[in-house]
Scaffold this motif. Structure first.
Motif, short mmCIF file in Angstrom:
data_model
loop_
_atom_site.label_atom_id
_atom_site.label_comp_id
_atom_site.label_asym_id
_atom_site.label_seq_id
_atom_site.Cartn_x
_atom_site.Cartn_y
_atom_site.Cartn_z
N VAL A 51 -81.05 -60.92 129.53
CA VAL A 51 -81.92 -62.05 129.19
C VAL A 51 -82.60 -62.64 130.42
CG1 VAL A 51 -80.73 -62.61 127.04
CG2 VAL A 51 -80.00 -63.69 129.19
N ASP A 52 -82.08 -62.37 131.61
CA ASP A 52 -82.74 -62.87 132.82
C ASP A 52 -83.83 -61.92 133.31
OD1 ASP A 52 -81.31 -60.79 133.96
OD2 ASP A 52 -80.16 -62.07 135.32
N LEU A 53 -84.07 -60.84 132.55
CA LEU A 53 -85.14 -59.88 132.80
C LEU A 53 -85.02 -59.11 134.11
CD1 LEU A 53 -88.14 -62.00 131.44
CD2 LEU A 53 -86.66 -60.42 130.19
N SER A 86 -83.66 -61.87 120.86
CA SER A 86 -83.56 -60.48 121.33
C SER A 86 -84.93 -59.81 121.37
CB SER A 86 -82.62 -59.69 120.42
OG SER A 86 -83.05 -59.77 119.07
N LYS A 88 -87.86 -61.41 121.82
CA LYS A 88 -88.60 -62.00 122.94
C LYS A 88 -88.16 -61.35 124.25
CE LYS A 88 -91.37 -65.07 124.89
NZ LYS A 88 -92.47 -64.42 125.61
N THR A 89 -86.87 -61.15 124.42
CA THR A 89 -86.38 -60.47 125.62
C THR A 89 -86.95 -59.06 125.72
OG1 THR A 89 -84.35 -61.78 125.64
CG2 THR A 89 -84.30 -59.68 126.83
N ASP A 92 -90.60 -59.19 126.73
CA ASP A 92 -90.76 -59.62 128.12
C ASP A 92 -90.18 -58.65 129.13
OD1 ASP A 92 -92.01 -61.87 127.14
OD2 ASP A 92 -90.30 -63.21 127.47
N SER A 93 -89.39 -57.68 128.69
CA SER A 93 -88.76 -56.73 129.60
C SER A 93 -89.71 -55.64 130.08
CB SER A 93 -87.55 -56.07 128.92
OG SER A 93 -86.52 -57.02 128.74
#
Length: 186
Positions: A51-53, A86, A88-89, A92-93
């Motif tokens: 989640v912190d990418l 999940s 959104k993660t 954004d990944s």
């Protein structure tokens, strides 16, 4: 025959008691009947995206799958008028791997059938330089729409799926050709 389009189906919900497999399996059954697609499944429950990418080998593998895809379909629930964290993660990944590719949505939920989540997702995927196809599939009161075998007689959803897959195929073919002829400038 033209090379089939690589369609990655993203299963967004990761909750323990999720309904996602029922909807995803039904949709994958429809896709299997379409020779223009070669399908893969990216079930976010099985992919360890931080989640912190931060970059990890799992993120690298995920991004490679996205890069190889020609089109995407997201099977998503609606939680509290939005889509799962999940998803959104996952969005954004990656960055460039999503660009200039079409995406369609299969949503499910309570009274809105996940449509509020889809409207939010359309804004996010536009920022990622994706093409959101017009047609989407929605199941209001989803658990009532499927029988014990995971089948549905919801004609609106069945018809919308056919139209959405047709739009994904059209955009997928044309954007794949465009990316080869003139790489996307994003």
């Amino acid at each position: 025959m033209e090379t089939p389009l690589r369609l990655e189906v993203v299963v967004a919900s990761t909750r323990p008691e999720r309904f996602a497999p029922v909807v995803a399996d039904w949709f994958l059954g429809l896709v299997a009947a379409r020779p223009e697609f070669e399908v893969g499944v990216l079930d976010l429950r099985d992919i360890a995206l931080p989640v912190d990418l931060t970059g990890t080998p799992e993120v690298d593998a995920f991004r490679a799958r996205l890069a190889a895809a020609d089109a995407f379909a997201v099977v998503t629930s609606e939680y509290n008028h939005g889509y799962p964290a999940s998803l959104k993660t996952a969005l954004d990944s990656a960055k460039h791997e999503w660009r200039a590719k079409p995406i369609g949505f299969v949503s499910y939920g309570g009274l809105s059938g996940g449509l509020r989540a889809v409207e939010q997702l359309r804004q996010v995927v536009a920022e990622l330089h994706m093409v959101s196809v017009r047609e989407s599939v929605s199941f209001a009161q989803a658990k009532r729409r499927f029988d014990a075998n995971g089948a549905t007689d919801d004609r609106a959803a069945i018809d919308a799926s056919a139209r959405m897959l047709g739009q994904l195929a059209w955009w997928g073919r044309n954007l794949r050709a465009a990316r080869v002829a003139d790489p996307y400038p994003g």
